[in-house]
Design a protein around this motif. Structure first.
Motif, short mmCIF file in Angstrom:
data_model
loop_
_atom_site.label_atom_id
_atom_site.label_comp_id
_atom_site.label_asym_id
_atom_site.label_seq_id
_atom_site.Cartn_x
_atom_site.Cartn_y
_atom_site.Cartn_z
N GLU A 59 -72.25 -50.49 113.18
CA GLU A 59 -72.65 -49.08 113.31
C GLU A 59 -73.83 -48.89 114.26
O GLU A 59 -74.07 -47.79 114.76
CB GLU A 59 -72.96 -48.46 111.94
CG GLU A 59 -74.04 -49.14 111.16
CD GLU A 59 -73.58 -50.28 110.27
OE1 GLU A 59 -74.38 -50.69 109.41
OE2 GLU A 59 -72.45 -50.77 110.43
N ASN B 172 -72.72 -47.29 117.69
CA ASN B 172 -72.61 -45.84 117.80
C ASN B 172 -73.96 -45.15 117.78
O ASN B 172 -74.15 -44.14 118.45
CB ASN B 172 -71.71 -45.27 116.71
CG ASN B 172 -70.27 -45.17 117.15
OD1 ASN B 172 -69.93 -45.52 118.28
ND2 ASN B 172 -69.42 -44.70 116.26
N ALA B 173 -74.91 -45.69 117.06
CA ALA B 173 -76.26 -45.12 117.06
C ALA B 173 -76.87 -45.24 118.46
O ALA B 173 -77.49 -44.29 118.96
CB ALA B 173 -77.14 -45.81 116.03
N PHE C 276 -75.06 -42.71 120.77
CA PHE C 276 -75.50 -41.35 120.49
C PHE C 276 -76.88 -41.09 121.07
O PHE C 276 -77.11 -40.08 121.74
CB PHE C 276 -75.50 -41.11 118.97
CG PHE C 276 -75.95 -39.73 118.58
CD1 PHE C 276 -75.03 -38.69 118.51
CD2 PHE C 276 -77.28 -39.46 118.29
CE1 PHE C 276 -75.44 -37.41 118.16
CE2 PHE C 276 -77.69 -38.20 117.95
CZ PHE C 276 -76.77 -37.16 117.87
N ARG D 127 -77.61 -38.37 124.00
CA ARG D 127 -78.50 -37.23 123.71
C ARG D 127 -79.72 -37.26 124.65
O ARG D 127 -80.14 -36.22 125.15
CB ARG D 127 -78.98 -37.25 122.26
CG ARG D 127 -77.91 -36.91 121.26
CD ARG D 127 -77.48 -35.45 121.29
NE ARG D 127 -78.63 -34.61 121.00
CZ ARG D 127 -78.88 -33.44 121.60
NH1 ARG D 127 -78.09 -32.98 122.53
NH2 ARG D 127 -79.94 -32.74 121.27
N VAL E 124 -82.54 -42.34 115.09
CA VAL E 124 -81.08 -42.39 115.06
C VAL E 124 -80.66 -43.69 114.38
O VAL E 124 -81.01 -44.77 114.86
CB VAL E 124 -80.49 -42.31 116.48
CG1 VAL E 124 -78.96 -42.34 116.42
CG2 VAL E 124 -80.97 -41.07 117.21
N GLY F 36 -77.31 -45.79 112.40
CA GLY F 36 -75.88 -45.86 112.17
C GLY F 36 -75.57 -45.92 110.69
O GLY F 36 -76.35 -46.42 109.89
N THR G 172 -81.31 -38.72 112.36
CA THR G 172 -79.92 -38.42 112.66
C THR G 172 -79.10 -39.63 112.23
O THR G 172 -79.39 -40.75 112.64
CB THR G 172 -79.71 -38.16 114.16
OG1 THR G 172 -80.47 -37.01 114.55
CG2 THR G 172 -78.25 -37.91 114.48
N VAL H 299 -75.53 -41.43 112.30
CA VAL H 299 -74.31 -41.45 113.10
C VAL H 299 -73.29 -42.37 112.43
O VAL H 299 -73.54 -43.57 112.29
CB VAL H 299 -74.60 -41.96 114.53
CG1 VAL H 299 -73.34 -41.95 115.37
CG2 VAL H 299 -75.71 -41.13 115.18
N LEU I 272 -68.11 -38.82 119.98
CA LEU I 272 -69.54 -38.92 120.27
C LEU I 272 -69.89 -38.11 121.52
O LEU I 272 -70.88 -37.38 121.54
CB LEU I 272 -69.97 -40.37 120.47
CG LEU I 272 -70.30 -41.17 119.22
CD1 LEU I 272 -70.50 -42.62 119.57
CD2 LEU I 272 -71.49 -40.61 118.51
N THR J 86 -72.50 -34.75 121.62
CA THR J 86 -73.82 -34.95 122.22
C THR J 86 -74.03 -33.99 123.35
O THR J 86 -75.06 -33.84 123.90
CB THR J 86 -74.02 -36.39 122.73
OG1 THR J 86 -73.00 -36.71 123.65
CG2 THR J 86 -74.03 -37.37 121.57
#
Length: 151
Positions: A13, A16-17, A20, A24, A107, A109, A136, A138, A147, A151
């Motif tokens: 995970e 993806n963090a 993201f 962003r 951020v 995951g 956040t 994710v 994603l 974003t």
């Protein structure tokens, strides 16, 4: 500049963090700080062993960081910063936030497997009082397309 703080670890995970945070940051003119924490109990002390173990851990972290950093630089045009600390990951994340006033969002995951809880996220949610910024979360199983859309 607002910075997104992401915790670098070996979890699925985490990917993806990272994505993201980079997307962003690119879309908002922000930056990315990647924090990796060497757990204190991973370092055995005595006769110089701790220094060797610490150096090996830092080398692994820097190699892992470079994979993400290369993608961030080439695809998102974001230059990430690496911070390496030693100790408890949740405590070190909170310390990093308090030391860097530009950090605006953490951020993390989220693993979709309920049996594999994220101990840092769990602790931050229990002890959110000292945080000076939002978190956040994710999901680790979001697609790249999803994603990009959010974003």
């Amino acid at each position: 500049m607002r910075k997104f703080l992401v915790l670098l670890d070996d979890s699925h995970e985490c990917l993806n963090a990272m994505r993201f945070a980079a997307m962003r940051a690119a879309n908002t003119g922000g930056g990315v700080v990647i924090l990796s924490v060497i757990p204190a109990n991973d370092i055995q002390h005595g006769f110089g062993v701790a220094d060797v173990m610490r150096a090996e851990a830092q080398e692994r972290i820097e190699a892992h960081f470079e994979v993400f950093a290369k993608w961030m630089r080439s695809r998102q045009k974001v230059e990430p910063e690496l911070r390496i600390r030693e100790g408890d990951p949740a405590e070190e994340l909170i310390a990093q936030i308090s030391e860097d006033e530009e950090i605006g969002i953490v951020v993390l995951g989220l693993n979709s497997d309920k049996a594999a809880a994220n101990p840092v996220l769990s602790r931050l949610l229990r002890e959110a009082g000292p945080l000076s910024c939002p978190i956040t979360v994710v999901p680790g199983d979001l697609s790249k397309e999803r994603l990009e859309a959010i974003t």
